[in-house]
Structures are given as structure tokens and as C-alpha cells.
Design a protein around this motif. Structure first.
Motif, PDB file in Angstrom:
ATOM      1  N   VAL A 197       0.858  -1.192   0.000  1.00  0.00           N
ATOM      2  CA  VAL A 197       0.000   0.000   0.000  1.00  0.00           C
ATOM      3  C   VAL A 197       0.890   1.236   0.000  1.00  0.00           C
ATOM      4  N   SER A 198       0.493   2.230  -0.774  1.00  0.00           N
ATOM      5  CA  SER A 198       1.231   3.486  -0.751  1.00  0.00           C
ATOM      6  C   SER A 198       0.226   4.608  -0.487  1.00  0.00           C
ATOM      7  N   ILE A 199       0.431   5.310   0.601  1.00  0.00           N
ATOM      8  CA  ILE A 199      -0.560   6.330   0.975  1.00  0.00           C
ATOM      9  C   ILE A 199      -0.292   7.614   0.202  1.00  0.00           C
ATOM     10  N   GLY A 200      -1.268   8.020  -0.605  1.00  0.00           N
ATOM     11  CA  GLY A 200      -1.149   9.270  -1.371  1.00  0.00           C
ATOM     12  C   GLY A 200      -1.817  10.362  -0.558  1.00  0.00           C
ATOM     13  N   SER A 201      -1.054  10.930   0.353  1.00  0.00           N
ATOM     14  CA  SER A 201      -1.699  11.860   1.293  1.00  0.00           C
ATOM     15  C   SER A 201      -2.140  13.154   0.607  1.00  0.00           C
ATOM     16  N   ASN A 202      -1.526  13.516  -0.527  1.00  0.00           N
ATOM     17  CA  ASN A 202      -1.949  14.764  -1.188  1.00  0.00           C
ATOM     18  C   ASN A 202      -3.425  14.670  -1.549  1.00  0.00           C
ATOM     19  N   ALA A 213      -8.256  15.183  11.983  1.00  0.00           N
ATOM     20  CA  ALA A 213      -8.991  14.152  11.221  1.00  0.00           C
ATOM     21  C   ALA A 213      -8.036  13.367  10.327  1.00  0.00           C
ATOM     22  N   VAL A 214      -7.095  14.070   9.726  1.00  0.00           N
ATOM     23  CA  VAL A 214      -6.131  13.410   8.835  1.00  0.00           C
ATOM     24  C   VAL A 214      -5.254  12.451   9.633  1.00  0.00           C
ATOM     25  N   LEU A 215      -4.758  12.931  10.753  1.00  0.00           N
ATOM     26  CA  LEU A 215      -3.876  12.088  11.574  1.00  0.00           C
ATOM     27  C   LEU A 215      -4.608  10.829  12.031  1.00  0.00           C
ATOM     28  N   ARG A 216      -5.878  10.995  12.381  1.00  0.00           N
ATOM     29  CA  ARG A 216      -6.628   9.844  12.873  1.00  0.00           C
ATOM     30  C   ARG A 216      -6.758   8.777  11.771  1.00  0.00           C
ATOM     31  N   VAL A 217      -7.080   9.222  10.546  1.00  0.00           N
ATOM     32  CA  VAL A 217      -7.232   8.267   9.437  1.00  0.00           C
ATOM     33  C   VAL A 217      -5.892   7.604   9.123  1.00  0.00           C
ATOM     34  N   LEU A 218      -4.832   8.416   9.086  1.00  0.00           N
ATOM     35  CA  LEU A 218      -3.514   7.847   8.762  1.00  0.00           C
ATOM     36  C   LEU A 218      -3.102   6.804   9.792  1.00  0.00           C
ATOM     37  N   GLU A 219      -3.334   7.119  11.048  1.00  0.00           N
ATOM     38  CA  GLU A 219      -2.919   6.172  12.087  1.00  0.00           C
ATOM     39  C   GLU A 219      -3.637   4.840  11.915  1.00  0.00           C
ATOM     40  N   SER A 220      -4.932   4.924  11.593  1.00  0.00           N
ATOM     41  CA  SER A 220      -5.665   3.663  11.482  1.00  0.00           C
ATOM     42  C   SER A 220      -5.186   2.873  10.268  1.00  0.00           C
ATOM     43  N   VAL A 221      -4.871   3.545   9.159  1.00  0.00           N
ATOM     44  CA  VAL A 221      -4.388   2.832   7.969  1.00  0.00           C
ATOM     45  C   VAL A 221      -3.044   2.160   8.256  1.00  0.00           C
ATOM     46  N   VAL A 222      -2.139   2.913   8.878  1.00  0.00           N
ATOM     47  CA  VAL A 222      -0.807   2.351   9.165  1.00  0.00           C
ATOM     48  C   VAL A 222      -0.948   1.146  10.108  1.00  0.00           C
ATOM     49  N   ARG A 223      -1.830   1.281  11.100  1.00  0.00           N
ATOM     50  CA  ARG A 223      -2.005   0.183  12.066  1.00  0.00           C
ATOM     51  C   ARG A 223      -2.512  -1.071  11.357  1.00  0.00           C
ATOM     52  N   VAL A 224      -3.540  -0.903  10.517  1.00  0.00           N
ATOM     53  CA  VAL A 224      -4.118  -2.063   9.822  1.00  0.00           C
ATOM     54  C   VAL A 224      -3.072  -2.720   8.915  1.00  0.00           C
ATOM     55  N   CYS A 225      -2.325  -1.919   8.183  1.00  0.00           N
ATOM     56  CA  CYS A 225      -1.304  -2.487   7.271  1.00  0.00           C
ATOM     57  C   CYS A 225      -0.230  -3.221   8.068  1.00  0.00           C
ATOM     58  N   ASN A 226       0.240  -2.600   9.144  1.00  0.00           N
ATOM     59  CA  ASN A 226       1.293  -3.244   9.944  1.00  0.00           C
ATOM     60  C   ASN A 226       0.787  -4.556  10.554  1.00  0.00           C
ATOM     61  N   ARG A 227      -0.461  -4.517  11.030  1.00  0.00           N
ATOM     62  CA  ARG A 227      -1.026  -5.731  11.629  1.00  0.00           C
ATOM     63  C   ARG A 227      -1.140  -6.839  10.575  1.00  0.00           C
ATOM     64  N   GLY A 228      -1.516  -6.459   9.357  1.00  0.00           N
ATOM     65  CA  GLY A 228      -1.667  -7.449   8.289  1.00  0.00           C
ATOM     66  C   GLY A 228      -0.350  -7.771   7.598  1.00  0.00           C
ATOM     67  N   ARG A 229       0.740  -7.202   8.099  1.00  0.00           N
ATOM     68  CA  ARG A 229       2.067  -7.377   7.485  1.00  0.00           C
ATOM     69  C   ARG A 229       2.073  -7.013   6.004  1.00  0.00           C
ATOM     70  N   THR A 230       1.325  -5.998   5.655  1.00  0.00           N
ATOM     71  CA  THR A 230       1.336  -5.492   4.283  1.00  0.00           C
ATOM     72  C   THR A 230       2.248  -4.270   4.265  1.00  0.00           C
ATOM     73  N   PRO A 231       3.327  -4.306   3.479  1.00  0.00           N
ATOM     74  CA  PRO A 231       4.230  -3.151   3.466  1.00  0.00           C
ATOM     75  C   PRO A 231       3.475  -1.860   3.125  1.00  0.00           C
ATOM     76  N   VAL A 232       3.760  -0.821   3.880  1.00  0.00           N
ATOM     77  CA  VAL A 232       3.056   0.449   3.653  1.00  0.00           C
ATOM     78  C   VAL A 232       4.070   1.608   3.599  1.00  0.00           C
ATOM     79  N   THR A 233       3.895   2.444   2.587  1.00  0.00           N
ATOM     80  CA  THR A 233       4.746   3.623   2.394  1.00  0.00           C
ATOM     81  C   THR A 233       3.822   4.835   2.359  1.00  0.00           C
ATOM     82  N   LEU A 234       4.350   6.004   2.693  1.00  0.00           N
ATOM     83  CA  LEU A 234       3.572   7.224   2.444  1.00  0.00           C
ATOM     84  C   LEU A 234       4.363   8.039   1.425  1.00  0.00           C
TER      85      LEU A 234
END
Ligand code: PEP
Ligand code: MG
Length: 588
Positions: A455-460, A486-507
Motif C-alpha cells: 500500500v502506498s498512501i497518497g496523502s496529497n 482528522a487526517v492524523l486519525r485516518v492515517l494512524e488507522s491505515v498504518v495500524r491495519v497495514c502493519n497488523r496485516g504485514r502489508t508493506p506500507v509507504t507514504l
């Protein structure tokens, strides 16, 4: 002093170089009868020099970037040889005694009248080409530039309405120390390019082209968005000092390019680069990136006269992979639409809300032949060659909104693989990833990650869609804030889910390069960041001053705050304490 949106940090002092639509001196719209011959000669001279420039650029860009990127200059040169067009300008100078710039302004108006009404996007794009050529001619007709050299003495500050892709390529020729634009915002592409070159820039300075003329002394403060026009000598001296500090620190930091990116307590992080083409891949290596985290392929199309074929794409992708640090490169499929359009693919009619319209994969799906050719070219570029025995290529899809789209994308990739196998072409299977930039995908991320390899987070985009605030509109840029709760809350949840699922995540959005956002992302558990190459040394240096524990503590404190301003103030104060030496590069 004018205030705009700070988009690329640092301070620059220099003379303005205005890229006007066409600058016509109001005192000189008409000329005297005895001036006609001289004016025709001036126009001829400008035309001759522009042709020579364009030939030079064509050769240079072809060598450095490739044939496709250079094609736009051939188109521009052909405009200067178009007798119908050139005769119109000559006729107006002779018969109506217009000055050459006034005749050129009329030419643009003439074609605007003809072409703007056309439905055909290709014809509309021709208008942009004519404007581009006319700007070049006018530059040679403007009194400041006629004084001997092609550019103003010393470094220049480019002032423009917006920066067109072809102008950006041309800027490579000039010592550009700063950029000021009337339109655009933090994540518009002029800003992204300024950042990728480490040039201080301010966008969204309404009407600045009316206030500034070429040759004026300007100060651009890319940290707080101020632009000072012809300031007092004491002010200039103070800013020159800041400018020196900024460049010194940048040069000094570039020395850390060989060292690994680790936090103060020894956790390895990955700093990758966002690039637009082969040249940027070299910059990424020079700045110490460990790979390319986002290759935006659309620049290949934006500077090309028609859809590039599979072989041409393959050639460019191979060069990018070869130049990428460690031959690691995440290639994103075409992401046009929104603020990036190309004449040969894309909108048939103007959309009321282009950022929410027909863009990215939505558009690629409707051009399946083209889409498949791009996927095939990427898979082929991923195959080992003698010069690049172990390429690490990943394929990334932008603007993914639903699980159905992910299934369709996987099916397309399988189809491309089958086609290549049938044709007996060398290719490699690659990890498939989604850009997470639509709020709906953030909500469904838990379900979606089982269909992707990364997953690659396109924060723009994610921020503009979350906040319902156009990323390119300076009027609402105060809402497009990466540090908004609001942005920080969404980002934190995405990073947590990816890390838990061992799916590499970049921003890979611009916020990865913001020191304030970086520490909070680190606290959330993000370990891969992709940014404009120019920022890598700063972020690497910053990482070395912060421990994970401090980052987590800061995140916890930030989460208790209800406003962006408070979060910003808190994190900035903490950064100043942890890494005081980085103060000149911290944005306000
Ligand atoms: C993003 O949206 O954050 C991103 C990296 O892609 P782009 O800026 O090209 O839309
Ligand atoms: Mg995006």
C-alpha cells in the motif's frame, strides 16, 4: 510584501524573471510609421533566436531525458515556421503598426477565439503550445532580456501564473533560485517540481504578475509564504544571510547520503524518492535515497505529442530502473485527470469537478489497449538484464476506490502476463500495490489489503478528499493540512491495519517530507517514506535526532489536541528542541 502558500522551503533572493502570458507595454501598443521596419527586424531576430533555442533544447532534452520528452520542442519549432501564423504577426506590425509584443498578444487572442470553442482536446492543447511559443518570443522582445545575455544577471526568481511542464524542462537551463506562481497550492505539480529540485517556492500569490516586472529584486521565503518586492537594502541583506544558511545547510546535509537512515535509537527506516523521469532517478541516488518509492509516469505523457508506444515506454522505464538506487523502483500507472491533462487521452468535455471525475485508473480502464501496453512495459522493465541483473520493480495503481477495481486490475495484469508469454517476451511478475488516496478505501483498508501486495498512501489526494478542499485552490488551502486531527486519525488507522496485516506500507505524499508530519508518522509505526529527493538529507538528519519513544510520546500528545494549529505548535517546539540545527529548513 505579498503572502501566498509556502510550498517549498528555504529563502531565495534574486531578480524576477516573469513568464507572462504576453507582456505588452501599455505605452507601446502602437509604433510610429518609421519604426515598422525596425519592429519587423526585432520580431525576426526573436523568431530566429527562439528557433535556435528550441533546436538546442530538443537536442539536450533528447540526450538527457529521451526522444518523447523532446518532441514538444519540435512541435514548438514547427509553429515558428508556420507561414500562416508568422505572416499574421508581420501583417499586423505593417498594416496596423502594432508593436511586436502587441501583435503576438493579438495572435494568442485570435487562436484562443478559434480553438477554445473546439471540443477536441487536441486542438485545445495546440493553444497551449502557441502560448508557450509566444512567451518565448516575447522574452526576446522584452527590454530586460535584450540586454546582451539570455538571462538576467545572477540567479533568477521565476514568476508565472502556473508552470507548464515544458517550461519546467526549460528551467533546467537557468539558475532558478526561487519560484512564485499566481495559481496552485502545496500539492499542485509546479510545487512538486520545485520541491524535487529543492527550489524555494510560494504559490497562490494572486495577481503578482501585475505587480512584478522582470528585473525587479525579489525575496521568496518558502517557509512562511512571503514574497517581498524590491525591499530595502537592509532587508535584502538579512534575507541573503538566511539564503546562504539555507544553501549551506543543504550542502552540508547532502554529505549524509552514504549513511543509512536510522532513528536515534537505531531503528532503520526507509527513505525513498518520488521521481518524474530518469534524470530525477539520478538525483535520488545523489541525495541518498535507498530506492524510488514513486515514479509518476504521467510526465512521460505530459511532454509527449501522442500516446507513446510500448517499446518507447519500455525504454524509458528501463532507464529509470537502471538509474534508481539499488535498482528499486515503484512504477505508478498513468495518473492524469485532476490538474494533469494530456491532449490525446482524457477529458472529452470539461468536467465540473475534475479531481472527482474521470482520472487515473478510471480513465485507464476506458483505454484498455493503452492501459495494457503500460502494464506490459512495466512487467518487461522488471525482467533482469545484463546491466541490471536484479531489478526490484513494483507496480502501483493510483486512485483505487473499490475492491471490484482491485479485482479488475489484477485481471488486467494477468492478461498482460499471458500476452507477453504468448509473444515470447521476457518479463517478470511484480508486487502489485494500491495508492491509498480515496477516503472510501481508507475505510475499507482492512478488507482491501488481502488483494494487494503493498500500500502506498497518497496523502496529497487523501487530504483533499477527506477535507473536501481542492488541493490546487489557494482559497481553501488552509483546510488541506496534513496535521489536521482528522487526517492524523485516518492515517494512524491505515498504518495500524497495514502493519497488523504485514502489508508493506509507504507514504508518498508531500507530507512525508514535512519534519512535523514525519515525526508523527514515525510515532504511528510508519517506516517507509517516499519524498522529493531534495528533502531526503534533511529527513535523514532529523531521524537521527529522534527516538521512537519520543515520536510515540509526541503523537500521543498531539492526539489530545483538537486543532491543527495546536498540533503544529506542539510538534514544531519539540523539533526545535530535538534538532535545533535544522531550524533554517523547518517550515513555519
Ligand atoms: C498523492 O496523492 O499523495 C500522490 C503522491 O500522488 P499525486 O500527487 O501525483 O496525486
Ligand atoms: Mg494522488
Amino acid at each position: 510584501m505579498r503572502k501566498g502558500v509556502p510550498v517549498s522551503p528555504g529563502v531565495a533572493v534574486g531578480h524576477a524573471y516573469c513568464i507572462h502570458e504576453v507582456f505588452v507595454d501599455p505605452q507601446r501598443v502602437h509604433i510610429a510609421p518609421q519604426e515598422v521596419a525596425g519592429e519587423l527586424a526585432r520580431f525576426e531576430n526573436a523568431r530566429r533566436r527562439s528557433i535556435a533555442d528550441l533546436r538546442g533544447l530538443q537536442e539536450k532534452v533528447e540526450k538527457q531525458v529521451g526522444k518523447e520528452a523532446a518532441a514538444v520542442f519540435a512541435v514548438h519549432e514547427s509553429i515558428l515556421h508556420d507561414t500562416a501564423l508568422v505572416d499574421k504577426v508581420r501583417g499586423w506590425i505593417q498594416a496596423e503598426r502594432l508593436s511586436a509584443p502587441a501583435a503576438l498578444a493579438r495572435l494568442v487572442e485570435h487562436y484562443r477565439g478559434l480553438l477554445e470553442k473546439a471540443d477536441d482536446p487536441y486542438l485545445k492543447e495546440r493553444l497551449a503550445d502557441i502560448r508557450d511559443v509566444v512567451e518565448r518570443l516575447t522574452a526576446y522582445l522584452s527590454p530586460v532580456l535584450e540586454k546582451g545575455s539570455k538571462v538576467l544577471p545572477g540567479p533568477v526568481i521565476v514568476v508565472a501564473d502556473e508552470l507548464l511542464p515544458s517550461q519546467v524542462v526549460m528551467l533546467g537551463d537557468k539558475p532558478v533560485h526561487g519560484i512564485v506562481t499566481q495559481s496552485g497550492s502545496q500539492t499542485s505539480h509546479a510545487a512538486i517540481i520545485a520541491r524535487s529540485r529543492g527550489i524555494p517556492a510560494v504559490c497562490g500569490v494572486d495577481g503578482v504578475l501585475r505587480q512584478v516586472k522582470s528585473g525587479d529584486l525579489l525575496v521568496v521565503d518558502g517557509r512562511d509564504g512571503h514574497v517581498l518586492i524590491n525591499p530595502d537594502p537592509e532587508v535584502v541583506a538579512a534575507y541573503r544571510k538566511l539564503e546562504r544558511e539555507f544553501f549551506d545547510l543543504r550542502d552540508q546535509l547532502a554529505h549524509n547520503r552514504e549513511s543509512p537512515a536510522v532513528t536515534r535509537d537505531g531503528t532503520t527506516i526507509e527513505l525513498l524518492a518520488n521521481i518524474n523521469g530518469p534524470q530525477d532517478a539520478e538525483a535520488a541516488a545523489a541525495m541518498g535515497a535507498s530506492g524510488v518509492g514513486l515514479y509518476r509516469t504521467e510526465y512521460l505523457y505530459l511532454t509527449h505529442a501522442s500516446v507513446p508506444g510500448e517499446e518507447e515506454q519500455l525504454d524509458v522505464y528501463r532507464r529509470v530502473v537502471a538509474a534508481s538506487p539499488n535498482h528499486r523502483c515503484t512504477i505508478r500507472t498513468l495518473d492524469i485527470g485532476g490538474d494533469k491533462t494530456v491532449p490525446f487521452l482524457g477529458r472529452e468535455n470539461r468536467e465540473a469537478n475534475p479531481f472527482m471525475g474521470w482520472r487515473s485508473i478510471r480513465l485507464s480502464f476506458e483505454h484498455p489497449e493503452f492501459f495494457l501496453s503500460q502494464i506490459r512495459a512495466v512487467l518487461r522493465a522488471a525482467a533482469p538484464t545484463a546491466t541490471v541483473p536484479r531489478p526490484e520493480v513494483r507496480l502501483l495503481f493510483p486512485m483505487v476506490t473499490t475492491i471490484e477495481e482491485l479485482r479488475r486490475l489484477r485481471a488486467m495484469v494477468r492478461r498482460a502476463e499471458r500476452q507477453l508469454a504468448e509473444q515470447g517476451k521476457e518479463f517478470a511478475r511484480v508486487p502489485l500495490g494500491m495508492m491509498l488516496e480515496v477516503p472510501a478505501a481508507a475505510v475499507m483498508i482492512e478488507e482491501m489489503i488481502s488483494s494487494v501486495d503493498f500500500v502506498s498512501i497518497g496523502s496529497n489526494d487523501l487530504i483533499q478528499y477527506l477535507m473536501a478542499a481542492d488541493r490546487d485552490n489557494p482559497r481553501v488551502s488552509h483546510l488541506c493540512q496534513p496535521l489536521a486531527p482528522a487526517v492524523l486519525r485516518v492515517l494512524e488507522s491505515v498504518v495500524r491495519v497495514c502493519n497488523r496485516g504485514r502489508t508493506p506500507v509507504t507514504l508518498c505524499g508531500e507530507m512525508a517530507a514535512s519534519p512535523q508530519a514525519f515525526v508523527l508518522l514515525l510515532g504511528m509505526g510508519l517506516r517507509q517514506f517516499s519524498m522529493s529527493p531534495a528533502f531526503i538529507p534533511t529527513i535523514k538528519e532529523l531521524a537521527a535526532h529522534v527516538s521512537l519513544e519520543e515520536a510515540r510520546r509526541l503523537l500521543t500528545a498531539a492526539k489530545k489536541m483538537k486543532t491543527t494549529r495546536r498540533i503544529h505548535r506542539l510538534v514544531t517546539a519539540e523539533l526545535e528542541r530535538l534538532a535545533p540545527a535544522l531550524r533554517p529548513v523547518l517550515m513555519d
